[in-house]
Design a protein around this motif. Structure first.
Motif, PDB file in Angstrom:
ATOM      1  N   LEU A   1      -0.654   3.694  -1.794  1.00  0.00           N
ATOM      2  CA  LEU A   1      -2.259   4.405  -1.284  1.00  0.00           C
ATOM      3  C   LEU A   1      -1.942   4.901   0.109  1.00  0.00           C
ATOM      4  O   LEU A   1      -2.841   5.641   0.442  1.00  0.00           O
ATOM      5  CB  LEU A   1      -3.257   3.399  -1.568  1.00  0.00           C
ATOM      6  CG  LEU A   1      -3.202   2.632  -2.647  1.00  0.00           C
ATOM      7  CD1 LEU A   1      -4.051   1.355  -2.248  1.00  0.00           C
ATOM      8  CD2 LEU A   1      -3.951   3.896  -3.636  1.00  0.00           C
TER       9      LEU A   1
ATOM     10  N   GLU B   1      -1.059   8.028   1.059  1.00  0.00           N
ATOM     11  CA  GLU B   1      -1.436   9.677   1.512  1.00  0.00           C
ATOM     12  C   GLU B   1      -2.971   9.539   1.524  1.00  0.00           C
ATOM     13  O   GLU B   1      -3.703  10.179   2.209  1.00  0.00           O
ATOM     14  CB  GLU B   1      -0.906  10.150  -0.023  1.00  0.00           C
ATOM     15  CG  GLU B   1       0.269  10.393  -0.187  1.00  0.00           C
ATOM     16  CD  GLU B   1       0.874  11.291  -0.908  1.00  0.00           C
ATOM     17  OE1 GLU B   1      -0.013  11.531  -1.501  1.00  0.00           O
ATOM     18  OE2 GLU B   1       1.975  12.152  -1.048  1.00  0.00           O
ATOM     19  N   GLN B   2      -3.674   7.752   1.246  1.00  0.00           N
ATOM     20  CA  GLN B   2      -4.831   8.580   1.403  1.00  0.00           C
ATOM     21  C   GLN B   2      -5.829   7.225   2.450  1.00  0.00           C
ATOM     22  O   GLN B   2      -6.732   8.183   3.654  1.00  0.00           O
ATOM     23  CB  GLN B   2      -6.017   7.664   0.342  1.00  0.00           C
ATOM     24  CG  GLN B   2      -5.198   8.191  -1.314  1.00  0.00           C
ATOM     25  CD  GLN B   2      -6.020   7.760  -2.159  1.00  0.00           C
ATOM     26  OE1 GLN B   2      -7.058   6.910  -2.795  1.00  0.00           O
ATOM     27  NE2 GLN B   2      -4.898   7.055  -3.250  1.00  0.00           N
ATOM     28  N   ILE B   3      -4.768   6.772   2.916  1.00  0.00           N
ATOM     29  CA  ILE B   3      -5.012   5.537   4.100  1.00  0.00           C
ATOM     30  C   ILE B   3      -4.907   6.708   5.534  1.00  0.00           C
ATOM     31  O   ILE B   3      -5.736   6.576   6.059  1.00  0.00           O
ATOM     32  CB  ILE B   3      -4.440   4.452   3.623  1.00  0.00           C
ATOM     33  CG1 ILE B   3      -4.515   3.729   2.692  1.00  0.00           C
ATOM     34  CG2 ILE B   3      -4.682   3.291   4.732  1.00  0.00           C
ATOM     35  CD1 ILE B   3      -4.106   2.321   2.646  1.00  0.00           C
TER      36      ILE B   3
ATOM     37  N   TYR C   1      -6.011   5.077  -6.368  1.00  0.00           N
ATOM     38  CA  TYR C   1      -4.999   4.043  -7.305  1.00  0.00           C
ATOM     39  C   TYR C   1      -4.795   2.885  -7.925  1.00  0.00           C
ATOM     40  O   TYR C   1      -5.032   1.508  -6.575  1.00  0.00           O
ATOM     41  CB  TYR C   1      -3.480   4.559  -6.624  1.00  0.00           C
ATOM     42  CG  TYR C   1      -2.302   4.089  -6.654  1.00  0.00           C
ATOM     43  CD1 TYR C   1      -1.788   2.785  -6.869  1.00  0.00           C
ATOM     44  CD2 TYR C   1      -1.572   5.089  -7.866  1.00  0.00           C
ATOM     45  CE1 TYR C   1       0.147   2.176  -7.947  1.00  0.00           C
ATOM     46  CE2 TYR C   1      -0.128   4.719  -8.548  1.00  0.00           C
ATOM     47  CZ  TYR C   1      -0.365   2.969  -8.274  1.00  0.00           C
ATOM     48  OH  TYR C   1       1.152   2.554  -8.857  1.00  0.00           O
TER      49      TYR C   1
ATOM     50  N   LEU D   1     -14.741   4.220   2.018  1.00  0.00           N
ATOM     51  CA  LEU D   1     -13.755   5.591   0.920  1.00  0.00           C
ATOM     52  C   LEU D   1     -12.971   4.695  -0.186  1.00  0.00           C
ATOM     53  O   LEU D   1     -12.710   3.871   0.239  1.00  0.00           O
ATOM     54  CB  LEU D   1     -11.978   5.588   1.974  1.00  0.00           C
ATOM     55  CG  LEU D   1     -11.727   6.430   1.246  1.00  0.00           C
ATOM     56  CD1 LEU D   1     -12.159   8.128   0.780  1.00  0.00           C
ATOM     57  CD2 LEU D   1      -9.734   6.589   2.050  1.00  0.00           C
ATOM     58  N   ASP D   2     -13.053   5.208  -0.925  1.00  0.00           N
ATOM     59  CA  ASP D   2     -12.870   4.640  -2.608  1.00  0.00           C
ATOM     60  C   ASP D   2     -11.758   5.307  -3.005  1.00  0.00           C
ATOM     61  O   ASP D   2     -11.556   6.310  -2.744  1.00  0.00           O
ATOM     62  CB  ASP D   2     -13.691   4.979  -3.454  1.00  0.00           C
ATOM     63  CG  ASP D   2     -14.459   4.508  -3.649  1.00  0.00           C
ATOM     64  OD1 ASP D   2     -15.040   3.292  -3.934  1.00  0.00           O
ATOM     65  OD2 ASP D   2     -15.719   4.815  -3.039  1.00  0.00           O
ATOM     66  N   LEU D   3     -10.329   4.468  -3.159  1.00  0.00           N
ATOM     67  CA  LEU D   3      -9.072   4.396  -3.292  1.00  0.00           C
ATOM     68  C   LEU D   3      -8.841   4.561  -5.074  1.00  0.00           C
ATOM     69  O   LEU D   3      -9.258   3.966  -5.667  1.00  0.00           O
ATOM     70  CB  LEU D   3      -8.325   2.631  -2.680  1.00  0.00           C
ATOM     71  CG  LEU D   3      -8.742   3.197  -1.290  1.00  0.00           C
ATOM     72  CD1 LEU D   3      -8.238   2.237  -0.678  1.00  0.00           C
ATOM     73  CD2 LEU D   3      -7.559   4.180  -0.353  1.00  0.00           C
TER      74      LEU D   3
ATOM     75  N   SER E   1      -8.496  -3.120   4.043  1.00  0.00           N
ATOM     76  CA  SER E   1      -8.861  -2.620   2.724  1.00  0.00           C
ATOM     77  C   SER E   1      -9.341  -3.829   2.064  1.00  0.00           C
ATOM     78  O   SER E   1      -9.445  -5.424   2.394  1.00  0.00           O
ATOM     79  CB  SER E   1      -7.101  -2.281   2.443  1.00  0.00           C
ATOM     80  OG  SER E   1      -6.731  -1.369   2.397  1.00  0.00           O
TER      81      SER E   1
ATOM     82  N   LYS F   1       0.529  -0.953  -0.049  1.00  0.00           N
ATOM     83  CA  LYS F   1       0.314  -0.306   0.019  1.00  0.00           C
ATOM     84  C   LYS F   1       0.770   1.221  -0.370  1.00  0.00           C
ATOM     85  O   LYS F   1      -0.006   2.396   0.506  1.00  0.00           O
ATOM     86  CB  LYS F   1      -0.906   0.185   0.972  1.00  0.00           C
ATOM     87  CG  LYS F   1      -2.044  -1.060   1.528  1.00  0.00           C
ATOM     88  CD  LYS F   1      -2.679  -0.808   0.302  1.00  0.00           C
ATOM     89  CE  LYS F   1      -4.048  -1.937  -0.209  1.00  0.00           C
ATOM     90  NZ  LYS F   1      -3.531  -3.033  -0.485  1.00  0.00           N
TER      91      LYS F   1
END
Length: 306
Positions: A15, A17-19, A280, A276-278, A251, A12
């Motif tokens: 990802l 920065e989003q998580i 990347y 939350l939609d990821l 996830s 991850k």
């Protein structure tokens, strides 16, 4: 960000920065479950970070890299490279091997024979210690295809040779890893996700789980690696945490190329969890395909209010 020294399938790192902003701000114990290369756990903020995975070689390698000094790791790696006659583009520079580069295959032709000898040695040799064996695995990962960690059903490392070697990029990741763990309390623990029940977690703890995805065809799903029974058991464990008020994040993939994870969708709806939609997708992964982004929804599911 602290880099993981392992290029683990589905990691991850891109990802984070989003998580990470979704996680609670004050955490006592942070459990990174099905941690793989531990990219999330390494970058989490908590009083105590516990990275858990059922893959023994992964946990053994991460633990070995934690306790061995960086200079000792580099010395042992370079000794293995020299012993088996593998390329050393960090010291000799890439141009030294230009006569062996064919097309877009990098150092593959040069390393093919010595790499196969190293792989056979690793799979058949009785090592004096876990740390010694882990160093050999670290070298294999540095030279294998896409730097992926993969074992067959007999437990033998079976990745073919790749294009690169133990270069500056891998050295930087190792250095980042060593510096990062020196500033945090991080432990690596070999177990499957069911061990979550043994920690007696409270509302001040946090659990992040990144399991194999039920409806994908990545290498960790080969040979029945993750089944509906695993998925059901995991969701049951997370439901128990939810009842106790323990915050968690999961996830997963809800749909991909016509397939849907109906178990997960039903569980989310019944419990009214946040999703939350990821955005990347792993375009650089070894299992990447041109249509990978088609009809795919990767998400982070969590049970607490931000």
């Amino acid at each position: 960000m602290i880099a993981s020294p392992l290029n683990y399938t589905g990691n991850k790192s891109r990802l984070l920065e989003q998580i990470l902003p979704i996680f609670p701000k004050k955490i006592n114990r942070f459990l990174d479950v099905c941690c793989g290369g531990a990219s999330v756990g390494l970058n989490a903020e908590a009083q105590h970070i516990i990275c858990i995975d059922s893959n023994a070689p992964v946990i053994e390698l991460l633990t070995s890299l934690k306790y061995l000094q960086e200079e000792e790791i580099l010395s042992k790696v370079e000794e293995v490279i020299s012993t088996f006659g593998l390329s050393d583009s960090f010291h000799k520079k890439y141009s030294f091997y230009k006569d062996f580069v064919i097309g877009n295959n990098g150092l593959k032709a040069y390393n093919q024979v010595p790499y196969n000898r190293l792989r056979t040695f690793y799979n058949t040799h009785s090592f004096a210690s876990v740390r010694e064996k882990s160093i050999y695995l670290f070298v294999l990962l540095s030279f294998c295809f896409n730097n992926d960690l993969r074992f067959n059903s007999q437990g033998f490392f079976n990745m073919p040779v790749g294009k690169t070697d133990f270069n500056g990029s891998i050295r930087k990741k190792l250095s980042s890893f060593k510096k990062g763990i020196s500033t945090k309390k991080i432990d690596f623990y070999m177990a499957d996700f069911r061990v979550i029940r043994e920690f007696r977690l409270t509302t001040k703890d946090f659990v992040y789980v990144d399991p194999p995805y039920l409806i994908t065809d990545a290498v960790y799903n080969e040979n029945g690696g993750w089944t509906e029974k695993h998925e059901t058991d995991l969701l049951e464990v997370l439901s128990e945490l939810n009842v106790k008020g323990v915050p968690f994040a999961l996830s997963n993939v809800l749909c991909k190329k016509g397939k849907q994870n109906l178990l997960l969708k039903k569980w989310i709806k019944e419990n009214n969890f946040h999703v939350l939609d990821l955005v990347y997708h792993y375009r650089s992964a070894s299992y990447n395909k041109k249509d990978r982004n088609a009809n795919e929804r990767e998400v982070l599911v969590y049970n607490y209010d931000l």
